[in-house]
Design a protein around this motif. Structure first.
Motif, PDB file in Angstrom:
ATOM      1  N   THR A   1      88.082 -28.665  30.772  1.00  0.00           N
ATOM      2  CA  THR A   1      89.070 -27.607  30.541  1.00  0.00           C
ATOM      3  C   THR A   1      88.386 -26.446  29.830  1.00  0.00           C
ATOM      4  OG1 THR A   1      89.900 -28.300  28.369  1.00  0.00           O
ATOM      5  CG2 THR A   1      90.961 -29.292  30.320  1.00  0.00           C
TER       6      THR A   1
ATOM      7  N   TYR B   1      89.431 -22.245  28.314  1.00  0.00           N
ATOM      8  CA  TYR B   1      90.547 -21.302  28.124  1.00  0.00           C
ATOM      9  C   TYR B   1      90.086 -19.884  27.793  1.00  0.00           C
ATOM     10  CZ  TYR B   1      92.218 -26.065  27.211  1.00  0.00           C
ATOM     11  OH  TYR B   1      92.451 -27.414  27.294  1.00  0.00           O
TER      12      TYR B   1
ATOM     13  N   LEU C   1      88.813 -26.069  34.334  1.00  0.00           N
ATOM     14  CA  LEU C   1      90.269 -26.234  34.450  1.00  0.00           C
ATOM     15  C   LEU C   1      90.959 -25.452  33.343  1.00  0.00           C
ATOM     16  CD1 LEU C   1      92.870 -27.540  35.531  1.00  0.00           C
ATOM     17  CD2 LEU C   1      92.392 -29.511  34.067  1.00  0.00           C
TER      18      LEU C   1
ATOM     19  N   GLY D   1      93.774 -25.517  31.855  1.00  0.00           N
ATOM     20  CA  GLY D   1      94.871 -26.484  31.799  1.00  0.00           C
ATOM     21  C   GLY D   1      96.015 -25.973  30.940  1.00  0.00           C
ATOM     22  N   ASP D   2      97.207 -26.431  31.266  1.00  0.00           N
ATOM     23  CA  ASP D   2      98.330 -26.073  30.386  1.00  0.00           C
ATOM     24  C   ASP D   2      98.265 -26.892  29.088  1.00  0.00           C
ATOM     25  OD1 ASP D   2      99.149 -28.481  31.462  1.00  0.00           O
ATOM     26  OD2 ASP D   2     101.115 -27.775  32.125  1.00  0.00           O
ATOM     27  N   SER D   3      97.232 -27.730  28.965  1.00  0.00           N
ATOM     28  CA  SER D   3      96.934 -28.360  27.674  1.00  0.00           C
ATOM     29  C   SER D   3      96.687 -27.289  26.619  1.00  0.00           C
ATOM     30  CB  SER D   3      95.690 -29.260  27.793  1.00  0.00           C
ATOM     31  OG  SER D   3      94.617 -28.564  28.401  1.00  0.00           O
TER      32      SER D   3
ATOM     33  N   ASP E   1      96.384 -24.459  36.056  1.00  0.00           N
ATOM     34  CA  ASP E   1      97.625 -25.238  36.096  1.00  0.00           C
ATOM     35  C   ASP E   1      98.839 -24.365  36.354  1.00  0.00           C
ATOM     36  OD1 ASP E   1      97.383 -28.001  35.766  1.00  0.00           O
ATOM     37  OD2 ASP E   1      97.056 -27.825  33.612  1.00  0.00           O
TER      38      ASP E   1
ATOM     39  N   LYS F   1      96.648 -26.113  40.332  1.00  0.00           N
ATOM     40  CA  LYS F   1      96.988 -27.535  40.146  1.00  0.00           C
ATOM     41  C   LYS F   1      98.487 -27.674  39.911  1.00  0.00           C
ATOM     42  CE  LYS F   1      95.454 -30.049  36.438  1.00  0.00           C
ATOM     43  NZ  LYS F   1      96.689 -30.453  35.725  1.00  0.00           N
TER      44      LYS F   1
ATOM     45  N   HIS G   1      98.220 -33.235  41.016  1.00  0.00           N
ATOM     46  CA  HIS G   1      97.997 -34.055  39.806  1.00  0.00           C
ATOM     47  C   HIS G   1      99.003 -35.209  39.826  1.00  0.00           C
ATOM     48  CE1 HIS G   1      97.512 -33.799  35.101  1.00  0.00           C
ATOM     49  NE2 HIS G   1      97.803 -35.016  35.460  1.00  0.00           N
TER      50      HIS G   1
ATOM     51  N   LEU H   1      93.997 -35.044  41.317  1.00  0.00           N
ATOM     52  CA  LEU H   1      93.598 -35.383  39.950  1.00  0.00           C
ATOM     53  C   LEU H   1      94.479 -36.543  39.506  1.00  0.00           C
ATOM     54  CD1 LEU H   1      92.645 -33.025  37.077  1.00  0.00           C
ATOM     55  CD2 LEU H   1      94.206 -34.907  36.639  1.00  0.00           C
TER      56      LEU H   1
ATOM     57  N   GLU I   1      95.550 -38.980  36.412  1.00  0.00           N
ATOM     58  CA  GLU I   1      95.499 -39.095  34.947  1.00  0.00           C
ATOM     59  C   GLU I   1      96.114 -40.410  34.504  1.00  0.00           C
ATOM     60  OE1 GLU I   1      96.831 -35.671  32.755  1.00  0.00           O
ATOM     61  OE2 GLU I   1      96.817 -36.752  30.843  1.00  0.00           O
TER      62      GLU I   1
ATOM     63  N   ILE J   1      90.874 -38.662  34.912  1.00  0.00           N
ATOM     64  CA  ILE J   1      90.851 -38.594  33.437  1.00  0.00           C
ATOM     65  C   ILE J   1      91.612 -39.839  32.979  1.00  0.00           C
ATOM     66  CG2 ILE J   1      92.826 -36.936  33.455  1.00  0.00           C
ATOM     67  CD1 ILE J   1      91.705 -35.888  30.727  1.00  0.00           C
TER      68      ILE J   1
ATOM     69  N   VAL K   1      87.194 -35.217  34.394  1.00  0.00           N
ATOM     70  CA  VAL K   1      87.583 -34.058  33.585  1.00  0.00           C
ATOM     71  C   VAL K   1      87.935 -34.549  32.182  1.00  0.00           C
ATOM     72  CG1 VAL K   1      90.027 -34.118  34.347  1.00  0.00           C
ATOM     73  CG2 VAL K   1      89.071 -31.995  33.431  1.00  0.00           C
TER      74      VAL K   1
ATOM     75  N   VAL L   1      89.475 -32.767  28.259  1.00  0.00           N
ATOM     76  CA  VAL L   1      89.907 -31.578  27.519  1.00  0.00           C
ATOM     77  C   VAL L   1      88.761 -31.204  26.576  1.00  0.00           C
ATOM     78  CG1 VAL L   1      91.545 -30.717  25.794  1.00  0.00           C
ATOM     79  CG2 VAL L   1      92.372 -32.085  27.737  1.00  0.00           C
TER      80      VAL L   1
HETATM   81  O1  KIV Z   1      96.267 -29.455  31.190  1.00  0.00           O
HETATM   82  C1  KIV Z   1      95.226 -30.119  31.261  1.00  0.00           C
HETATM   83  O2  KIV Z   1      94.254 -29.919  30.527  1.00  0.00           O
HETATM   84  C2  KIV Z   1      95.164 -31.183  32.240  1.00  0.00           C
HETATM   85  C3  KIV Z   1      94.103 -32.217  32.053  1.00  0.00           C
HETATM   86  C4  KIV Z   1      94.504 -33.164  30.991  1.00  0.00           C
HETATM   87  C5  KIV Z   1      93.792 -32.925  33.316  1.00  0.00           C
HETATM   88  O3  KIV Z   1      95.957 -31.237  33.134  1.00  0.00           O
END
Ligand code: KIV
Length: 265
Positions: A23, A25, A42, A44-46, A84, A112, A136, A179, A181, A202, A212, A214
């Motif tokens: 991931t 950002y 990625l 990610g919305d994380s 995401d 994703k 996902h 993906l 998880e 993951i 993958v 984070v």
């Molecule tokens: O949002 C994210 O970082 C994810 C990963 C955990 C795969 O979807």
């Protein structure tokens, strides 16, 4: 590194060469990760949890994702950027197309979507418009309230069979990647063998086509709970670029994830 694209990823799957995703950002980490050999970034919305401090990914908006995708794009040095689709930004087909357009124009190369078999129609439509989709499956964090927590998915036989069927159905609908998880390692291996498209895992064992993590997790930075599938790569390294390079090497050599990072049925 020459730019990674879907042809590159398919070649890697065929040759059994692991795909490394992380991931990302912002621009500086995009550049650092690329220089360390990461092939897929990625967005990610994380980011809702690790950057914004929320206790789930639900508050993240399309504009948040577009902003961070644009930051990553500026630092990218040839990786494939996957962004995401945030919570409920694909509630209707029209919204799906609009949100995807915004994210692709911000710099994503692939979108994703979290879900299951019901993603088939949106995937078909997006592919029709030239948008590659990563589906996902398994633990989809936007459904945490439905699952009653961040729990391993696919442990029961019926649920495992359903996930396998969904994976094949989504490949037929035109998904470019999957993906998985937090699914049992044996199930992830079966799904990976059953489809021609690359499968990233993951918490899904070592037998998927790629891995993958984070970014913050693998650097040992956490606001709370660290999942069992994470390894802190900074612990044994001098600095962040070396930690990311160690992650890349560990995935490429099949040394990460180890058995202790996975789940059984
Ligand atoms: O949002 C994210 O970082 C994810 C990963 C955990 C795969 O979807």
């Amino acid at each position: 590194m020459s730019a990674i694209n879907l042809t590159t990823l398919h070649g890697q799957k065929k040759r059994g060469e692991k795909i490394v995703m992380l991931t990302c950002y912002d621009a500086i980490f995009a550049k650092t990760a690329c220089e360390a050999g990461v092939e897929m970034l990625l967005v990610g919305d994380s980011l809702g949890m690790v950057l914004q401090g929320h206790d789930s990914t639900l508050p993240v908006s399309v504009e948040d994702m577009a902003y961070h995708t644009a930051c990553v794009r500026r630092g990218n040095r040839g990786a494939m950027i996957v962004t995401d689709m945030p919570f409920m930004a694909n509630a209707t087909l029209e919204q799906t197309l609009q949100s995807s357009a915004r994210l692709m124009q911000a710099g994503a190369h692939m979108i994703k979507l979290e879900g299951a078999a019901w993603l088939a129609e949106p995937i078909r439509q997006l592919a029709h418009h030239g948008v590659p989709v990563c589906a996902h499956l398994g633990l989809t964090p936007q459904s945490v309230n439905l699952f009653g927590g961040y729990k391993v998915q696919g442990r029961e036989q019926a649920q495992a069979q359903q996930m396998l069927d969904d994976a094949q159905h989504l490949e037929q609908a035109g998904a470019a990647m999957l993906l998985l998880e937090c699914v049992p390692a044996e199930l992830a291996a079966r799904i990976t063998q059953a489809v021609q498209i690359p499968v990233i895992g993951i918490g899904a064992g070592a037998d998927t086509d790629g891995q993958v993590l984070v970014l913050h997790d693998m650097l040992g930075l956490s606001l709370g709970h660290t999942p069992k599938f994470v390894r802190n790569f900074l612990q044994s390294q001098q600095d962040i670029p070396s930690a990311i390079a160690a992650y890349v090497q560990a995935v490429k050599r099949g040394e990460f994830p180890a058995a202790e990072h996975g789940f059984s049925a």
